[in-house]
Design a protein around this motif. Sequence first.
Motif, mmCIF file in Angstrom:
data_model
loop_
_atom_site.group_PDB
_atom_site.id
_atom_site.type_symbol
_atom_site.label_atom_id
_atom_site.label_comp_id
_atom_site.label_asym_id
_atom_site.label_seq_id
_atom_site.Cartn_x
_atom_site.Cartn_y
_atom_site.Cartn_z
ATOM 1 N N ASN A 140 48.409 -5.243 -2.760
ATOM 2 C CA ASN A 140 46.964 -5.372 -2.840
ATOM 3 C C ASN A 140 46.429 -3.979 -2.507
ATOM 4 O O ASN A 140 46.515 -3.529 -1.361
ATOM 5 N N VAL A 141 45.938 -3.278 -3.520
ATOM 6 C CA VAL A 141 45.607 -1.858 -3.355
ATOM 7 C C VAL A 141 44.658 -1.639 -2.180
ATOM 8 O O VAL A 141 44.893 -0.786 -1.325
ATOM 9 N N GLY A 142 43.602 -2.458 -2.117
ATOM 10 C CA GLY A 142 42.592 -2.261 -1.077
ATOM 11 C C GLY A 142 43.191 -2.304 0.322
ATOM 12 O O GLY A 142 43.031 -1.360 1.108
ATOM 13 N N SER A 143 43.956 -3.359 0.636
ATOM 14 C CA SER A 143 44.435 -3.463 2.022
ATOM 15 C C SER A 143 45.565 -2.480 2.290
ATOM 16 O O SER A 143 45.681 -1.932 3.390
ATOM 17 N N ALA A 144 46.419 -2.218 1.281
ATOM 18 C CA ALA A 144 47.506 -1.250 1.504
ATOM 19 C C ALA A 144 46.927 0.141 1.743
ATOM 20 O O ALA A 144 47.374 0.860 2.644
ATOM 21 N N LEU A 145 45.923 0.507 0.967
ATOM 22 C CA LEU A 145 45.304 1.821 1.167
ATOM 23 C C LEU A 145 44.668 1.904 2.548
ATOM 24 O O LEU A 145 44.810 2.913 3.241
ATOM 25 N N ALA A 146 43.988 0.846 2.925
ATOM 26 C CA ALA A 146 43.304 0.861 4.229
ATOM 27 C C ALA A 146 44.305 1.085 5.351
ATOM 28 O O ALA A 146 44.041 1.865 6.272
ATOM 29 N N SER A 147 45.496 0.445 5.275
ATOM 30 C CA SER A 147 46.416 0.654 6.395
ATOM 31 C C SER A 147 47.039 2.040 6.352
ATOM 32 O O SER A 147 47.262 2.648 7.409
ATOM 33 N N VAL A 148 47.302 2.582 5.174
ATOM 34 C CA VAL A 148 47.840 3.957 5.112
ATOM 35 C C VAL A 148 46.801 4.941 5.657
ATOM 36 O O VAL A 148 47.120 5.836 6.442
ATOM 37 N N VAL A 149 45.564 4.748 5.256
ATOM 38 C CA VAL A 149 44.490 5.651 5.707
ATOM 39 C C VAL A 149 44.376 5.587 7.232
ATOM 40 O O VAL A 149 44.288 6.617 7.905
ATOM 41 N N ALA A 150 44.403 4.380 7.769
ATOM 42 C CA ALA A 150 44.222 4.221 9.223
ATOM 43 C C ALA A 150 45.296 4.954 10.021
ATOM 44 O O ALA A 150 45.041 5.431 11.123
ATOM 45 N N GLU A 151 46.492 5.089 9.429
ATOM 46 C CA GLU A 151 47.604 5.744 10.155
ATOM 47 C C GLU A 151 47.644 7.254 9.936
ATOM 48 O O GLU A 151 48.516 7.926 10.476
ATOM 49 N N SER A 152 46.736 7.791 9.116
ATOM 50 C CA SER A 152 46.842 9.201 8.720
ATOM 51 C C SER A 152 45.930 10.113 9.538
ATOM 52 O O SER A 152 44.853 9.704 9.974
#
Length: 312
Positions: A207-219
Amino acid sequence: MHLITLNPWSETDILETVEDSLNIKKYPEKYRHAVGGKSLCLLFQKTSTRTRCAGEIGITQLGGHAHYLDWRTTNFALADLGDEMRVLSAYVDIILARFLKHTEFVEAATAATVPVINGCCDKYHPTQALGDLMTIQEHLGRLEGVKLCFIGVHNNVCNSLIAAGMKVGIEVTVVAPEVNPAAVDKELWDAAARKGLYKVLDTRSINVGSALASVVAESDIVYTDTWVDMEFFTDPTFAEERERRLKRMMPYQLNAELLDGYTGKIMHCLPAHHGYEIAGEVVNDERAIIFEQSENRLHSMKAIILRLLARA
Ligand code: CP
Ligand code: NVA
Protein backbone atom coordinates in the motif's frame (compact mmCIF):
# COMPACT_ATOMS: atom_id res chain seq x y z
CA MET A 1 42.70 11.02 -11.21
CA HIS A 2 39.27 11.69 -12.71
CA LEU A 3 35.80 12.00 -11.24
CA ILE A 4 33.71 9.95 -13.64
CA THR A 5 31.99 7.93 -10.91
CA LEU A 6 32.50 7.85 -7.16
CA ASN A 7 33.04 4.10 -7.23
CA PRO A 8 36.88 4.34 -7.29
CA TRP A 9 37.00 7.26 -4.85
CA SER A 10 38.06 6.23 -1.34
CA GLU A 11 36.30 7.12 1.88
CA THR A 12 39.21 9.51 2.59
CA ASP A 13 38.85 11.23 -0.80
CA ILE A 14 35.17 11.79 -0.15
CA LEU A 15 35.46 12.89 3.48
CA GLU A 16 38.35 15.25 2.70
CA THR A 17 36.40 16.76 -0.20
CA VAL A 18 33.46 17.40 2.12
CA GLU A 19 35.75 18.98 4.70
CA ASP A 20 37.49 21.12 2.06
CA SER A 21 34.09 22.24 0.70
CA LEU A 22 33.03 23.43 4.15
CA ASN A 23 36.33 25.28 4.62
CA ILE A 24 36.06 26.92 1.21
CA LYS A 25 32.55 28.09 2.08
CA LYS A 26 33.74 29.48 5.42
CA TYR A 27 36.97 31.11 4.21
CA PRO A 28 36.53 31.86 0.48
CA GLU A 29 39.23 34.57 0.58
CA LYS A 30 41.89 32.00 1.48
CA TYR A 31 41.29 30.29 -1.87
CA ARG A 32 41.24 33.38 -4.13
CA HIS A 33 44.50 32.47 -5.87
CA ALA A 34 44.46 28.74 -5.19
CA VAL A 35 44.78 27.61 -8.82
CA GLY A 36 47.16 30.32 -10.07
CA GLY A 37 45.82 30.95 -13.58
CA LYS A 38 44.80 27.40 -14.48
CA SER A 39 42.04 26.84 -17.03
CA LEU A 40 38.88 24.73 -16.81
CA CYS A 41 36.99 23.79 -19.95
CA LEU A 42 33.28 23.03 -19.64
CA LEU A 43 32.07 20.75 -22.42
CA PHE A 44 28.30 20.31 -22.30
CA GLN A 45 25.97 18.23 -24.44
CA LYS A 46 22.99 19.04 -22.19
CA THR A 47 21.53 22.07 -20.49
CA SER A 48 22.60 23.11 -16.99
CA THR A 49 22.23 25.91 -14.47
CA ARG A 50 23.94 24.74 -11.27
CA THR A 51 26.73 22.55 -12.58
CA ARG A 52 27.74 25.03 -15.26
CA CYS A 53 27.69 28.00 -12.87
CA ALA A 54 29.51 26.07 -10.15
CA GLY A 55 32.27 25.20 -12.63
CA GLU A 56 32.61 28.58 -14.32
CA ILE A 57 32.26 30.72 -11.24
CA GLY A 58 34.12 28.25 -9.04
CA ILE A 59 37.32 28.24 -11.12
CA THR A 60 37.14 32.03 -11.49
CA GLN A 61 36.89 32.46 -7.71
CA LEU A 62 39.91 30.20 -7.34
CA GLY A 63 42.00 32.52 -9.54
CA GLY A 64 41.62 30.48 -12.71
CA HIS A 65 39.80 30.82 -16.01
CA ALA A 66 36.73 29.07 -17.43
CA HIS A 67 36.00 28.32 -21.06
CA TYR A 68 32.51 27.07 -21.93
CA LEU A 69 31.96 24.86 -24.98
CA ASP A 70 28.49 23.93 -26.13
CA TRP A 71 29.08 20.54 -27.76
CA ARG A 72 26.88 21.43 -30.75
CA THR A 73 29.02 24.41 -31.75
CA THR A 74 32.29 22.47 -31.69
CA ASN A 75 33.78 19.82 -33.94
CA PHE A 76 33.28 17.24 -31.18
CA ALA A 77 29.96 16.63 -32.86
CA LEU A 78 31.56 15.38 -36.06
CA ALA A 79 35.03 14.18 -35.09
CA ASP A 80 36.60 11.32 -33.20
CA LEU A 81 35.95 11.84 -29.47
CA GLY A 82 39.42 10.67 -28.46
CA ASP A 83 41.16 13.03 -30.89
CA GLU A 84 39.16 16.03 -29.69
CA MET A 85 39.76 15.21 -26.00
CA ARG A 86 43.51 15.04 -26.64
CA VAL A 87 43.36 18.43 -28.32
CA LEU A 88 41.36 19.96 -25.47
CA SER A 89 43.76 18.46 -22.92
CA ALA A 90 46.59 20.41 -24.51
CA TYR A 91 44.76 23.71 -24.03
CA VAL A 92 43.38 23.40 -20.50
CA ASP A 93 44.28 21.92 -17.13
CA ILE A 94 40.98 20.24 -16.28
CA ILE A 95 37.69 19.43 -18.04
CA LEU A 96 34.15 19.43 -16.63
CA ALA A 97 31.82 17.67 -19.05
CA ARG A 98 28.14 16.82 -19.26
CA PHE A 99 27.56 13.97 -21.68
CA LEU A 100 24.38 12.13 -22.55
CA LYS A 101 25.94 8.70 -22.24
CA HIS A 102 28.18 7.28 -19.55
CA THR A 103 30.00 5.18 -22.15
CA GLU A 104 31.17 8.39 -23.81
CA PHE A 105 32.67 9.54 -20.52
CA VAL A 106 34.74 6.42 -20.24
CA GLU A 107 36.04 6.92 -23.78
CA ALA A 108 36.65 10.64 -23.21
CA ALA A 109 38.49 10.14 -19.93
CA THR A 110 40.69 7.45 -21.45
CA ALA A 111 41.83 9.83 -24.18
CA ALA A 112 42.20 12.92 -21.98
CA THR A 113 45.56 13.74 -20.47
CA VAL A 114 44.08 16.10 -17.85
CA PRO A 115 41.50 15.32 -15.13
CA VAL A 116 37.93 14.95 -16.34
CA ILE A 117 34.93 15.64 -14.09
CA ASN A 118 31.55 14.09 -14.85
CA GLY A 119 29.04 16.94 -14.58
CA CYS A 120 26.16 14.44 -15.02
CA CYS A 121 25.47 11.66 -17.48
CA ASP A 122 22.65 9.13 -17.80
CA LYS A 123 24.16 6.89 -15.11
CA TYR A 124 25.83 9.07 -12.47
CA HIS A 125 25.97 12.59 -11.08
CA PRO A 126 28.98 12.49 -8.75
CA THR A 127 29.47 16.24 -8.25
CA GLN A 128 25.85 16.46 -7.09
CA ALA A 129 26.38 13.71 -4.52
CA LEU A 130 29.56 15.32 -3.15
CA GLY A 131 27.75 18.64 -2.78
CA ASP A 132 24.89 16.82 -1.08
CA LEU A 133 27.21 15.16 1.44
CA MET A 134 28.54 18.62 2.28
CA THR A 135 24.97 19.83 2.85
CA ILE A 136 24.11 16.81 5.00
CA GLN A 137 27.26 17.28 7.10
CA GLU A 138 26.46 20.98 7.45
CA HIS A 139 22.86 20.44 8.56
CA LEU A 140 23.04 17.17 10.47
CA GLY A 141 26.61 17.43 11.76
CA ARG A 142 27.40 13.86 10.65
CA LEU A 143 27.34 11.48 7.70
CA GLU A 144 27.81 8.06 9.25
CA GLY A 145 24.54 6.49 10.29
CA VAL A 146 22.39 9.05 8.46
CA LYS A 147 19.28 7.45 6.96
CA LEU A 148 18.44 8.83 3.52
CA CYS A 149 15.35 7.80 1.62
CA PHE A 150 15.24 8.44 -2.14
CA ILE A 151 11.67 8.50 -3.46
CA GLY A 152 11.12 8.70 -7.22
CA VAL A 153 12.60 7.17 -10.35
CA HIS A 154 15.91 5.42 -9.65
CA ASN A 155 18.32 7.52 -11.74
CA ASN A 156 21.80 9.01 -12.04
CA VAL A 157 21.48 11.11 -8.87
CA CYS A 158 20.22 8.12 -6.89
CA ASN A 159 23.19 6.02 -8.05
CA SER A 160 25.70 8.64 -6.98
CA LEU A 161 24.02 8.99 -3.58
CA ILE A 162 24.34 5.22 -3.15
CA ALA A 163 27.99 5.29 -4.31
CA ALA A 164 28.86 8.14 -1.95
CA GLY A 165 26.71 6.80 0.89
CA MET A 166 28.33 3.38 0.90
CA LYS A 167 31.77 4.98 1.37
CA VAL A 168 30.80 7.16 4.32
CA GLY A 169 28.15 5.07 6.07
CA ILE A 170 24.91 6.69 4.88
CA GLU A 171 22.04 4.19 4.71
CA VAL A 172 20.15 4.72 1.46
CA THR A 173 16.64 3.32 1.07
CA VAL A 174 15.22 3.60 -2.42
CA VAL A 175 11.49 3.72 -3.07
CA ALA A 176 11.36 3.66 -6.85
CA PRO A 177 8.74 1.81 -8.85
CA GLU A 178 10.70 2.75 -11.98
CA VAL A 179 14.41 2.58 -12.81
CA ASN A 180 15.91 4.54 -15.71
CA PRO A 181 17.30 1.81 -17.98
CA ALA A 182 20.61 3.69 -18.31
CA ALA A 183 20.99 3.85 -14.52
CA VAL A 184 21.04 0.09 -13.93
CA ASP A 185 24.25 -0.69 -12.01
CA LYS A 186 23.86 -4.03 -10.25
CA GLU A 187 27.50 -4.13 -9.26
CA LEU A 188 27.14 -0.86 -7.32
CA TRP A 189 23.79 -1.83 -5.78
CA ASP A 190 25.05 -5.26 -4.70
CA ALA A 191 28.21 -3.78 -3.18
CA ALA A 192 26.20 -1.20 -1.21
CA ALA A 193 23.65 -3.84 -0.14
CA ARG A 194 26.44 -6.14 1.10
CA LYS A 195 27.57 -3.32 3.38
CA GLY A 196 24.00 -2.97 4.65
CA LEU A 197 23.85 0.57 3.24
CA TYR A 198 21.34 0.11 0.41
CA LYS A 199 17.81 -1.20 0.56
CA VAL A 200 15.01 -1.19 -1.98
CA LEU A 201 11.39 -1.08 -0.91
CA ASP A 202 9.49 -3.54 -3.07
CA THR A 203 6.72 -1.37 -4.45
CA ARG A 204 4.87 -4.15 -6.27
CA SER A 205 2.84 -5.46 -3.39
CA ILE A 206 2.50 -2.58 -0.97
CA ASN A 207 0.00 0.00 0.00
CA VAL A 208 2.05 2.92 -1.31
CA GLY A 209 0.63 5.51 1.09
CA SER A 210 1.31 3.64 4.33
CA ALA A 211 4.63 2.12 3.19
CA LEU A 212 5.91 5.55 2.18
CA ALA A 213 4.75 7.07 5.45
CA SER A 214 6.71 4.54 7.50
CA VAL A 215 9.88 4.91 5.40
CA VAL A 216 9.63 8.70 5.68
CA ALA A 217 9.11 8.54 9.44
CA GLU A 218 12.35 6.56 9.86
CA SER A 219 14.46 8.85 7.65
CA ASP A 220 16.73 11.79 8.45
CA ILE A 221 16.61 12.92 4.82
CA VAL A 222 13.89 12.50 2.22
CA TYR A 223 15.30 13.09 -1.26
CA THR A 224 13.64 13.24 -4.65
CA ASP A 225 14.51 14.16 -8.23
CA THR A 226 12.75 14.54 -11.55
CA TRP A 227 10.85 11.55 -12.92
CA VAL A 228 12.12 12.33 -16.42
CA ASP A 229 15.74 13.27 -17.12
CA MET A 230 16.29 16.65 -18.73
CA GLU A 231 17.16 15.42 -22.22
CA PHE A 232 13.77 13.68 -22.53
CA PHE A 233 11.59 16.52 -21.31
CA THR A 234 10.95 18.02 -24.71
CA ASP A 235 11.82 14.95 -26.78
CA PRO A 236 8.73 14.11 -28.88
CA THR A 237 9.75 10.43 -29.09
CA PHE A 238 9.56 10.26 -25.28
CA ALA A 239 6.19 12.04 -24.99
CA GLU A 240 4.10 8.89 -24.47
CA GLU A 241 6.56 7.44 -21.94
CA ARG A 242 6.65 10.79 -20.12
CA GLU A 243 2.85 10.80 -19.75
CA ARG A 244 2.85 7.18 -18.57
CA ARG A 245 5.51 7.94 -15.96
CA LEU A 246 3.83 11.05 -14.67
CA LYS A 247 0.63 9.06 -14.01
CA ARG A 248 2.47 6.08 -12.56
CA MET A 249 4.58 8.21 -10.23
CA MET A 250 1.95 10.59 -8.80
CA PRO A 251 1.41 8.49 -5.62
CA TYR A 252 5.12 9.03 -4.88
CA GLN A 253 4.99 12.82 -4.90
CA LEU A 254 6.59 14.60 -1.93
CA ASN A 255 3.72 16.70 -0.62
CA ALA A 256 2.39 18.10 2.65
CA GLU A 257 0.25 15.04 3.32
CA LEU A 258 3.12 12.57 2.96
CA LEU A 259 5.43 14.75 5.05
CA ASP A 260 2.90 15.50 7.78
CA GLY A 261 4.67 15.08 11.13
CA TYR A 262 8.06 14.39 9.51
CA THR A 263 10.89 16.08 11.40
CA GLY A 264 13.85 15.40 9.09
CA LYS A 265 15.18 17.33 6.10
CA ILE A 266 13.95 17.43 2.51
CA MET A 267 16.37 17.47 -0.41
CA HIS A 268 16.11 17.83 -4.19
CA CYS A 269 19.05 18.36 -6.56
CA LEU A 270 17.00 20.73 -8.78
CA PRO A 271 15.71 21.54 -11.33
CA ALA A 272 12.38 20.69 -9.66
CA HIS A 273 9.08 20.16 -11.41
CA HIS A 274 6.54 21.63 -9.05
CA GLY A 275 3.38 19.55 -8.85
CA TYR A 276 5.10 16.39 -10.06
CA GLU A 277 7.86 14.79 -7.97
CA ILE A 278 7.50 17.56 -5.39
CA ALA A 279 4.67 19.92 -4.50
CA GLY A 280 5.63 23.59 -4.80
CA GLU A 281 4.87 24.18 -1.13
CA VAL A 282 7.42 21.51 -0.15
CA VAL A 283 10.21 23.20 -2.11
CA ASN A 284 9.74 26.19 0.19
CA ASP A 285 9.01 24.20 3.36
CA GLU A 286 11.11 25.07 6.40
CA ARG A 287 12.38 21.46 6.51
CA ALA A 288 13.70 21.77 2.95
CA ILE A 289 17.43 22.42 2.50
CA ILE A 290 17.15 22.48 -1.27
CA PHE A 291 18.54 25.97 -1.87
CA GLU A 292 21.40 25.36 0.57
CA GLN A 293 22.10 22.25 -1.51
CA SER A 294 22.26 24.25 -4.73
CA GLU A 295 24.48 26.94 -3.19
CA ASN A 296 26.81 24.25 -1.90
CA ARG A 297 27.36 22.96 -5.43
CA LEU A 298 29.65 25.99 -5.89
CA HIS A 299 31.78 25.41 -2.78
CA SER A 300 31.92 21.70 -3.39
CA MET A 301 32.88 22.09 -7.07
CA LYS A 302 35.80 24.25 -5.98
CA ALA A 303 36.96 21.50 -3.61
CA ILE A 304 36.65 18.90 -6.39
CA ILE A 305 38.65 21.03 -8.83
CA LEU A 306 41.37 21.66 -6.23
CA ARG A 307 41.64 17.97 -5.35
CA LEU A 308 41.90 16.84 -8.97
CA LEU A 309 44.39 19.55 -9.92
CA ALA A 310 46.56 18.71 -6.92
CA ARG A 311 46.72 15.10 -8.07
CA ALA A 312 47.21 15.79 -11.79
N1 CP B 1 21.49 19.75 -10.04
C1 CP B 1 22.06 20.04 -11.22
O1 CP B 1 22.99 19.39 -11.68
O2 CP B 1 21.52 21.11 -11.85
P1 CP B 1 21.84 21.56 -13.33
O3 CP B 1 21.29 20.50 -14.25
O4 CP B 1 21.13 22.87 -13.50
O5 CP B 1 23.31 21.69 -13.50
N1 NVA C 1 18.38 13.45 -12.87
C1 NVA C 1 18.09 14.66 -13.58
C2 NVA C 1 18.58 15.90 -12.89
C3 NVA C 1 20.05 15.99 -12.74
C4 NVA C 1 20.47 17.33 -12.19
C5 NVA C 1 18.60 14.60 -14.99
O1 NVA C 1 19.54 13.87 -15.29
O2 NVA C 1 18.05 15.32 -15.78
